[in-house]
Design a protein around this motif. Structure first.
Motif, PDB file in Angstrom:
ATOM      1  N   THR A  52       0.843  -1.196   0.000  1.00 41.32           N
ATOM      2  CA  THR A  52       0.000   0.000   0.000  1.00 41.32           C
ATOM      3  C   THR A  52       0.876   1.243   0.000  1.00 41.32           C
ATOM      4  N   VAL A  71       0.887   5.536  -0.039  1.00 39.26           N
ATOM      5  CA  VAL A  71       0.017   6.568   0.519  1.00 39.26           C
ATOM      6  C   VAL A  71       0.442   7.929  -0.015  1.00 39.26           C
ATOM      7  N   SER A 111      -7.004  14.873  -8.570  1.00 44.25           N
ATOM      8  CA  SER A 111      -7.873  13.720  -8.317  1.00 44.25           C
ATOM      9  C   SER A 111      -7.424  12.905  -7.107  1.00 44.25           C
ATOM     10  N   TYR A 112      -6.295  13.306  -6.489  1.00 47.18           N
ATOM     11  CA  TYR A 112      -5.789  12.620  -5.306  1.00 47.18           C
ATOM     12  C   TYR A 112      -6.104  13.432  -4.053  1.00 47.18           C
ATOM     13  N   GLU A 113      -6.044  12.767  -2.908  1.00 47.95           N
ATOM     14  CA  GLU A 113      -6.254  13.421  -1.628  1.00 47.95           C
ATOM     15  C   GLU A 113      -5.131  13.037  -0.673  1.00 47.95           C
ATOM     16  N   GLN A 129      -4.551   9.463   1.007  1.00 52.15           N
ATOM     17  CA  GLN A 129      -5.187   8.438   0.180  1.00 52.15           C
ATOM     18  C   GLN A 129      -4.255   7.254  -0.016  1.00 52.15           C
ATOM     19  N   GLU A 130      -4.795   6.053   0.117  1.00 52.83           N
ATOM     20  CA  GLU A 130      -4.004   4.850  -0.053  1.00 52.83           C
ATOM     21  C   GLU A 130      -4.116   4.347  -1.488  1.00 52.83           C
ATOM     22  N   LEU A 131      -2.966   3.960  -2.058  1.00 57.63           N
ATOM     23  CA  LEU A 131      -2.896   3.459  -3.427  1.00 57.63           C
ATOM     24  C   LEU A 131      -2.402   2.020  -3.385  1.00 57.63           C
TER      25      LEU A 131
END
Length: 222
Positions: free
Chosen positions: A43, A45, A101-103, A106-108
């Motif tokens: 993950t 982030v 579009s990201y915060e 936020q987990e990727l």
């Protein structure tokens, strides 16, 4: 580790940091053997967002890998605290037109990519230590017979005497080999295992096993 990557302006880019686990192989639908590299992305982030108004460009900073809090410097600790995330061992910044579009926080995960996508993979190559000219540059060496006395792996002449009276910069000589940043372009993602956080990428990528690599959208496309 903190790195920056550039992409063409106005291009949406996806990227993940991961760890190279090693290589394997599969057979495709046509019966051909395809070598694969397995990358553990787990993950990632989002730790910072760059905007045109504040920074003059748009980018996303992502973090990867756990690290104990006592090993984090106070400036970095404040940086992570501002983003509202736990400290990460590795950081990288990727320029993209889709940063809005990201915060923060936020987990990727591995599902950011899909099978069939083309990606570029960057990493540090294996360090070879101090190497001679034959290993480092592919020199042929000197004759091994007829009076060649202990010259077999020497480079030979490296320049003239009086003119220019010095060695030009960039002359290929013995020295430290490997351990440099390299990017392999246009590799294909063969499969994505979301549950285990794995990307299976066709071909070989830079670095040793457990080396950290950056997987991002291909610059040149298919």
């Amino acid at each position: 580790m903190t790195t920056k990557t550039k992409q063409l302006a106005g291009t949406p880019v996806k990227a993940l940091l991961g760890r190279k686990l090693g290589m394997t192989q599969v057979w495709d639908a046509e019966g051909r053997l395809v070598p694969l590299t397995v990358v553990q992305v787990d993950t990632n982030v989002v730790t910072q967002l760059r905007t045109e108004e504040v920074d003059g460009y748009t980018a996303v900073q992502i973090g990867f890998g756990d690290i104990h809090e006592r090993k984090v410097t106070k400036p970095l600790a404040a940086h992570f605290e501002k983003a509202g995330v736990a400290p990460r061992r590795h950081l990288t910044e990727v320029r993209t037109s889709s940063a809005d579009s990201y915060e923060l926080g936020q987990e990727l995960a591995a599902d950011l990519f899909e099978a069939g996508e083309h990606v570029d993979v960057s990493g540090n190559t294996k360090g070879k230590g101090f190497a001679g000219v034959m290993k480092r540059h592919g020199f042929a060496g000197v004759s091994a017979s007829h009076g060649a006395h202990r010259n077999h792996r020497k480079p030979g002449s490296i320049g003239a005497c009086a003119t220019p009276g010095r060695i030009f910069k960039g002359q290929r000589m013995a020295g430290r080999m490997g351990g440099v940043r390299r990017t392999v372009q246009n590799l294909t993602i063969q499969a994505v295992d979301v549950e285990k956080g794995l990307l299976l990428i066709s071909g070989a990528i830079p670095g040793p096993k457990n080396g950290v690599v950056l997987v991002r959208t291909a610059v040149k496309g298919a």
